[in-house]
Each structure stands twice: as structure tokens, then as C-alpha cells.
Design a protein around this motif. Structure first.
Motif, short mmCIF file in Angstrom:
data_model
loop_
_atom_site.label_atom_id
_atom_site.label_comp_id
_atom_site.label_asym_id
_atom_site.label_seq_id
_atom_site.Cartn_x
_atom_site.Cartn_y
_atom_site.Cartn_z
N VAL A 154 4.78 0.73 0.74
CA VAL A 154 5.15 -0.24 1.95
C VAL A 154 4.61 -1.62 1.65
CG1 VAL A 154 4.46 -0.48 4.38
CG2 VAL A 154 5.02 1.75 3.45
N GLU A 155 5.22 -2.48 2.06
CA GLU A 155 4.73 -4.17 2.12
C GLU A 155 4.69 -4.57 3.72
OE1 GLU A 155 7.01 -6.70 0.08
OE2 GLU A 155 6.79 -6.04 -2.03
N MET A 156 3.55 -4.86 4.46
CA MET A 156 3.40 -5.43 5.27
C MET A 156 4.58 -6.62 5.82
SD MET A 156 1.78 -2.82 6.61
CE MET A 156 1.91 -3.39 8.25
N MET A 207 1.04 -1.05 -0.09
CA MET A 207 0.11 0.00 0.06
C MET A 207 0.94 1.24 -0.09
SD MET A 207 -1.39 -0.17 3.94
CE MET A 207 -0.30 -0.65 5.32
N LYS A 208 0.15 2.44 -0.38
CA LYS A 208 0.90 3.62 -0.37
C LYS A 208 0.82 4.34 0.90
CE LYS A 208 0.79 4.22 -5.37
NZ LYS A 208 0.66 5.05 -6.57
N GLY A 209 1.89 5.33 1.16
CA GLY A 209 1.55 6.13 2.21
C GLY A 209 2.63 7.26 2.34
N LYS A 210 2.62 7.92 3.36
CA LYS A 210 3.40 9.10 3.55
C LYS A 210 4.09 9.31 4.79
CE LYS A 210 1.22 13.23 2.40
NZ LYS A 210 0.57 14.49 2.53
N VAL A 211 5.61 9.41 4.68
CA VAL A 211 6.42 9.59 5.96
C VAL A 211 6.07 10.67 6.57
CG1 VAL A 211 8.81 9.51 6.67
CG2 VAL A 211 8.22 8.30 4.57
N ILE A 212 5.58 10.30 8.01
CA ILE A 212 5.39 11.46 8.82
C ILE A 212 6.71 11.67 9.75
CG2 ILE A 212 3.12 11.50 8.36
CD1 ILE A 212 2.66 10.02 11.17
N LYS A 213 7.55 10.58 10.15
CA LYS A 213 8.39 10.84 11.07
C LYS A 213 9.59 9.82 10.70
CE LYS A 213 9.26 11.23 16.03
NZ LYS A 213 8.45 11.12 17.60
N SER A 214 10.80 10.63 11.15
CA SER A 214 11.81 9.54 10.86
C SER A 214 12.73 9.92 12.25
CB SER A 214 12.62 10.11 9.50
OG SER A 214 14.08 9.72 9.68
N THR A 215 13.13 8.73 12.43
CA THR A 215 14.07 8.76 13.84
C THR A 215 15.45 7.69 13.43
OG1 THR A 215 13.07 6.49 14.48
CG2 THR A 215 12.07 8.49 15.34
N GLY A 216 15.75 8.06 12.18
CA GLY A 216 16.89 7.21 11.72
C GLY A 216 16.95 5.96 11.22
N SER A 217 16.36 4.97 11.80
CA SER A 217 16.41 3.81 11.21
C SER A 217 14.94 3.15 10.98
CB SER A 217 17.20 2.62 12.07
OG SER A 217 16.93 2.73 13.28
N ALA A 226 -0.41 5.61 6.22
CA ALA A 226 -0.99 5.03 5.17
C ALA A 226 -2.17 5.24 4.62
CB ALA A 226 -1.09 3.45 5.58
N GLU A 227 -2.77 4.77 3.54
CA GLU A 227 -4.05 5.06 2.95
C GLU A 227 -5.19 4.71 3.46
OE1 GLU A 227 -3.15 4.62 -1.76
OE2 GLU A 227 -3.00 2.73 -0.62
N ASP A 228 -5.14 3.63 4.66
CA ASP A 228 -6.01 3.42 5.53
C ASP A 228 -6.20 4.31 6.69
OD1 ASP A 228 -4.07 2.55 7.10
OD2 ASP A 228 -4.40 0.59 6.98
N LEU A 255 -4.13 4.58 9.32
CA LEU A 255 -3.50 4.17 10.37
C LEU A 255 -1.92 4.65 10.11
CD1 LEU A 255 -4.83 0.68 10.74
CD2 LEU A 255 -5.47 2.92 11.99
N VAL A 256 -1.21 4.73 11.12
CA VAL A 256 0.22 5.12 10.97
C VAL A 256 1.12 3.59 11.33
CG1 VAL A 256 2.20 6.17 12.02
CG2 VAL A 256 0.04 6.94 11.88
N TYR A 257 2.10 3.39 10.54
CA TYR A 257 2.67 1.94 10.75
C TYR A 257 4.27 2.23 10.57
CZ TYR A 257 -1.56 -0.28 8.89
OH TYR A 257 -2.58 -0.72 8.79
N PRO A 258 5.01 1.80 11.90
CA PRO A 258 6.24 1.94 11.66
C PRO A 258 6.91 1.03 10.70
CG PRO A 258 5.43 0.92 13.96
CD PRO A 258 4.31 0.71 12.89
N CYS A 259 7.90 1.50 10.06
CA CYS A 259 8.36 0.96 8.90
C CYS A 259 9.93 1.11 9.02
CB CYS A 259 7.77 1.28 7.47
SG CYS A 259 6.12 0.98 7.51
N ARG A 260 10.57 0.23 8.33
CA ARG A 260 12.10 0.15 8.08
C ARG A 260 12.47 0.30 6.41
NH1 ARG A 260 13.96 -4.82 7.04
NH2 ARG A 260 12.55 -6.58 7.61
#
Length: 307
Positions: free
Chosen positions: A50-52, A1-11, A17-19, A21-26
Motif C-alpha cells: 500500500v502507498e498512502m 507498507m505491507k498489509g492484509k486485506v480484512i474487508k472488501s466492500t467492492g471498490s 497494516a504492519e503498524d 492500524l486499519v486503512y481504507p484503500c482503493r
């Protein structure tokens, strides 16, 4: 699914996401952006795919970064010849500046404006703490607002504690993604808390010893304050080293110098010493502000002392 990065903490990156919800991603593997040496391949504002992750609870992997409309970048403070992308896909760049407690230098304001102008990102200058200004500073602020307004920049003076001022700022932010920046201590976090109390951004007093603020924002972060209205808060920036702008094109990002393109005697004029230079003539005649020309020379020299 597609989404927008709203926070970066380095790693890790928080992705809206389009749904909804906010997902932690690497990141999957190493991303290299063609022609761009940066310390952070993914930045706040990036549109990503993003892929879950299987077997993991609610975490994802960023597999693709979509093409960026624009970005604001500064020199990396850690890696020589590398840049650090502050944020991407911005509708307007907002600089919070103060003439007292602490004083924002005109060199810093001009570097910020050049960074924004190099990507044609409209800039808004908010002169905060008007309630703390004495008559002399009030007059100087009016002169600065007149000067920056005359070359096409939107300027506002305000107090973060004046509700009428806050409403005017909100109107400027409506239905846009706005990057907020400024030195530590200029009242950026206080201002954002007044705009949207639910943000609860940490604030700190300005140190009277050095008259500089204490850094309170650690990472850039995007907040939604309406259906289509987003604010990107950035760490207090001490300096803004310009990236990817060569000396031949620097004057193109000063609107008042851009207006004089083609009027110099030499087509490759650097506006520093050449005879028949339209820019130097305009400075002499007061049509280009001396402070702006001084900032231009400082950027050409890339002299740290003027940042």
C-alpha cells in the motif's frame, strides 16, 4: 507498507497494516490475475503493498498483490464464466452445517470439501444445533460424522449455546486463519459471537415459511481474535459452483477415490460407466459412500439442482 486485506466492500478495501492500524484503500488501475477470470481482483486475506495517498486523510492505494498461497473460489452469480474469490491465504476452511432448521444438503457439504481439497486446505465440519435434533436425526448425524471422519475430515457436533462446545471450537481455531462458511440460517453468526463476543455479528431468525435463513453478512470480513488467530466470516452461500476443476481431476479431490488411483482398468476412467472401475466397485461394496458418489456424479454433470 505491507498489509492484509480484512474487508472488501467492492471498490474500497480495509487493510490491516504492519503498524497495527486499519486503512481504507482503493485499487490503482485494473489488476488482472494471469489465467484467472474473476469479478474481484482483490479478496479478503490478500497480502498487499500500500502507498498512502498524498493530501488524503489516512487513505491508501493498493499497488501490488503478493502471491497467494491458496484461495476458495466459487462461480460468480452475476458474470458467466467468471469466478468470485471468497478468501485467500487460508489455513483451514470451516463449514457450519445443520441437519434441521435449515437442512444443509450433502451435495453442498461435498462441494465445499472439494473446493478446499483442490488447494489442500484442511476442512473442518461443524454440525450445529445438536440441541434441536430428535433421536432419528441424532443417529443420522452420528452416521455422517463417522463417514466424513473415516475419509480424513475433522467433524464436531455442537450447540452454539454450550460453553464447553465453544471452547472445543476455539481450540481448533488457535493460531490459524479460518474461513467460516455455510448456508444462511445455520447459526454461523451466533456461533462467531459466542467465540468472540466483541464481533457483534448480526443474526437473524430462520424464516419458517421457507425454512431458510435471511442473509445477514453482506461482505466477507476478517477479524483478529488473538495474536495469530483470524476468522474470515463470509456471506451465507446459497450455492457453490465449482471453478477451475476439470472432469479428469475431480475424483482426485475425493480422498476415498484418490486412494484408488491407478486401480481402475483404464487410466482415463471417469468412474461413471467403464468396466473394471475400482471406484464403482468400492461404491457397490460400501467402501465409498453412495452419497459421496452421487455428489461426484452431480459435480460432473454440473447440475444446478444438486447444489
Amino acid at each position: 507498507m505491507k498489509g492484509k486485506v480484512i474487508k472488501s466492500t467492492g471498490s474500497w478495501y480495509n487493510v490491516l497494516a504492519e503498524d497495527g492500524l486499519v486503512y481504507p484503500c482503493r485499487l490503482r488501475g485494473k489488476f488482472k490475475i494471469k489465467g484467472l477470470k474473476v469479478t474481484n481482483p482483490v479478496a479478503v486475506g490478500d497480502k498487499v503493498v500500500v502507498e498512502m495517498e498524498e493530501g488524503e486523510e489516512g487513505t491508501g492505494v493498493i499497488t501490488e498483490i503478493e502471491a497467494r498461497e491458496n484461495y476458495i473460489i466459487r462461480k460468480s452469480t452475476h458474470k458467466k464464466h467468471h469466478g468470485h474469490i471468497i478468501a485467500t491465504n487460508i489455513d483451514q476452511a470451516v463449514l457450519v452445517a445443520t441437519l434441521v432448521y435449515p437442512k444443509t444438503s450433502l451435495g453442498f457439504i461435498d462441494r465445499f470439501l472439494v473446493s478446499a481439497d483442490s488447494f489442500r486446505i484442511p476442512a473442518l465440519i461443524l454440525f450445529n444445533k445438536k440441541d434441536l435434533l430428535e433421536a432419528e436425526h441424532q443417529q443420522y448425524q452420528q452416521e455422517l460424522i463417522a463417514m466424513y471422519s473415516s475419509i480424513g475430515y475433522t467433524c464436531m457436533e455442537l450447540s452454539a449455546f454450550d460453553s464447553a462446545d465453544i471452547e472445543k471450537v476455539k481450540a481448533q481455531l488457535q493460531d490459524k486463519t479460518s474461513l467460516f462458511s455455510g448456508h444462511s440460517g445455520v447459526g454461523k453468526s451466533t456461533l462467531l459471537n459466542q467465540i468472540e463476543p466483541s464481533l457483534e455479528q448480526k443474526t437473524s431468525e430462520v424464516s419458517s415459511f421457507a425454512n431458510k435463513g435471511v442473509h445477514t453478512t453482506t461482505y466477507a470480513e476478517m477479524f483478529g481474535i488473538g495474536q495469530e488467530t483470524f476468522i474470515i466470516d463470509t456471506p451465507g452461500i446459497k450455492e457453490l459452483g465449482l471453478m477451475d476443476i476439470n472432469e479428469g481431476e475431480l475424483s482426485h479431490y475425493f480422498p476415498e477415490m484418490r486412494d484408488l488411483l491407478g486401480e481402475c482398468k483404464f487410466h482415463n476412467c471417469t468412474h461413471t460407466h467403464e468396466p473394471g472401475c475400482a471406484v464403482m466397485d468400492a461404491v457397490e461394496e460400501g467402501r465409498v459412500a453412495g452419497s459421496r458418489y452421487y455428489s461426484y456424479l452431480s459435480m460432473l454433470e454440473n447440475d444446478d439442482s444438486h447444489r
